[in-house]
Write a protein that holds these residues in place. Structure first.
Motif, mmCIF file in Angstrom:
data_model
loop_
_atom_site.group_PDB
_atom_site.id
_atom_site.type_symbol
_atom_site.label_atom_id
_atom_site.label_comp_id
_atom_site.label_asym_id
_atom_site.label_seq_id
_atom_site.Cartn_x
_atom_site.Cartn_y
_atom_site.Cartn_z
ATOM 1 N N UNK A 74 0.803 -1.225 0.000
ATOM 2 C CA UNK A 74 0.000 0.000 0.000
ATOM 3 C C UNK A 74 0.839 1.279 0.000
ATOM 4 N N UNK A 75 2.144 1.179 0.235
ATOM 5 C CA UNK A 75 3.010 2.359 0.197
ATOM 6 C C UNK A 75 3.488 2.686 -1.213
ATOM 7 N N UNK A 76 3.206 1.809 -2.173
ATOM 8 C CA UNK A 76 3.671 2.018 -3.542
ATOM 9 C C UNK A 76 2.902 3.134 -4.241
ATOM 10 N N UNK A 77 1.615 3.234 -3.962
ATOM 11 C CA UNK A 77 0.772 4.232 -4.606
ATOM 12 C C UNK A 77 0.829 5.505 -3.764
ATOM 13 N N UNK A 78 1.423 6.542 -4.338
ATOM 14 C CA UNK A 78 1.605 7.788 -3.595
ATOM 15 C C UNK A 78 0.523 8.803 -3.954
ATOM 16 N N UNK A 79 0.309 9.751 -3.043
ATOM 17 C CA UNK A 79 -0.672 10.804 -3.283
ATOM 18 C C UNK A 79 -0.243 11.644 -4.474
ATOM 19 N N UNK A 80 -1.165 11.898 -5.396
ATOM 20 C CA UNK A 80 -0.826 12.808 -6.495
ATOM 21 C C UNK A 80 -0.780 14.228 -5.967
ATOM 22 N N UNK A 81 -0.092 15.081 -6.678
ATOM 23 C CA UNK A 81 -0.023 16.483 -6.278
ATOM 24 C C UNK A 81 -1.302 17.176 -6.718
ATOM 25 N N UNK A 82 -2.090 17.617 -5.741
ATOM 26 C CA UNK A 82 -3.299 18.357 -6.058
ATOM 27 C C UNK A 82 -2.940 19.824 -6.230
ATOM 28 N N UNK A 83 -3.622 20.481 -7.163
ATOM 29 C CA UNK A 83 -3.394 21.901 -7.403
ATOM 30 C C UNK A 83 -3.873 22.704 -6.186
ATOM 31 N N UNK A 84 -3.262 23.850 -5.922
ATOM 32 C CA UNK A 84 -3.734 24.693 -4.815
ATOM 33 C C UNK A 84 -5.217 24.996 -4.974
ATOM 34 N N UNK A 85 -5.957 24.849 -3.897
ATOM 35 C CA UNK A 85 -7.391 25.094 -3.938
ATOM 36 C C UNK A 85 -8.201 23.886 -4.343
ATOM 37 N N UNK A 86 -7.556 22.851 -4.856
ATOM 38 C CA UNK A 86 -8.247 21.630 -5.262
ATOM 39 C C UNK A 86 -8.120 20.632 -4.120
ATOM 40 N N UNK A 87 -9.195 20.442 -3.410
ATOM 41 C CA UNK A 87 -9.160 19.573 -2.253
ATOM 42 C C UNK A 87 -9.803 18.245 -2.571
ATOM 43 N N UNK A 88 -9.340 17.232 -1.905
ATOM 44 C CA UNK A 88 -9.938 15.919 -2.021
ATOM 45 C C UNK A 88 -11.118 15.892 -1.060
ATOM 46 N N UNK A 89 -12.332 15.645 -1.538
ATOM 47 C CA UNK A 89 -13.499 15.664 -0.649
ATOM 48 C C UNK A 89 -13.453 14.579 0.416
#
Length: 110
Positions: free
Chosen positions: A90-105
């Motif tokens: 589960x550590x292989x898949x990393x968080x993508x870089x979200x653009x400023x102001x773009x939040x993950x709900x």
């Protein structure tokens, strides 16, 4: 003939627990991404509404929670990015870089 999936183990997967194997299965099942018709809504043990997409293996039905991070990771999927990891890491898949102001709900601050 519809496959009988009554006896499958059922697992709900959050982005934080996404493995290369499950990600590959999602990309294979939804090569152009998923849409509203593919999303399943249900209530969890806390009576919260959860939205997920389904992917089935030989012995398990995975319900992967829908999120902005999942969409971005599927869009940018490259099998070679995961060749140095075990399929169940589960550590292989990393968080993508979200653009400023773009939040993950689905992001929970702890």
């Amino acid at each position: 003939m519809k496959r009988n999936d009554q006896n499958l183990k059922r697992v709900i997967v959050d982005f934080k627990k996404l493995t290369p194997e499950i990600l590959a299965l999602l990309v294979q099942k939804y090569p152009d991404g998923y849409d509203d018709d593919n999303v399943i809504s249900f209530r969890n043990a806390k009576n919260e509404t959860v939205e997920a997409v389904e992917v089935i293996t030989e012995d398990t039905k995975y319900l992967v929670k829908v999120s902005t991070k999942l969409e971005m990771t599927m869009e940018n999927y490259d099998e070679d990015d995961y060749e140095d990891f075990d399929d169940d890491d589960p550590d292989a898949v990393t968080d993508p870089n979200l653009e400023p102001g773009e939040e993950d709900p689905d992001f929970d601050e702890e």
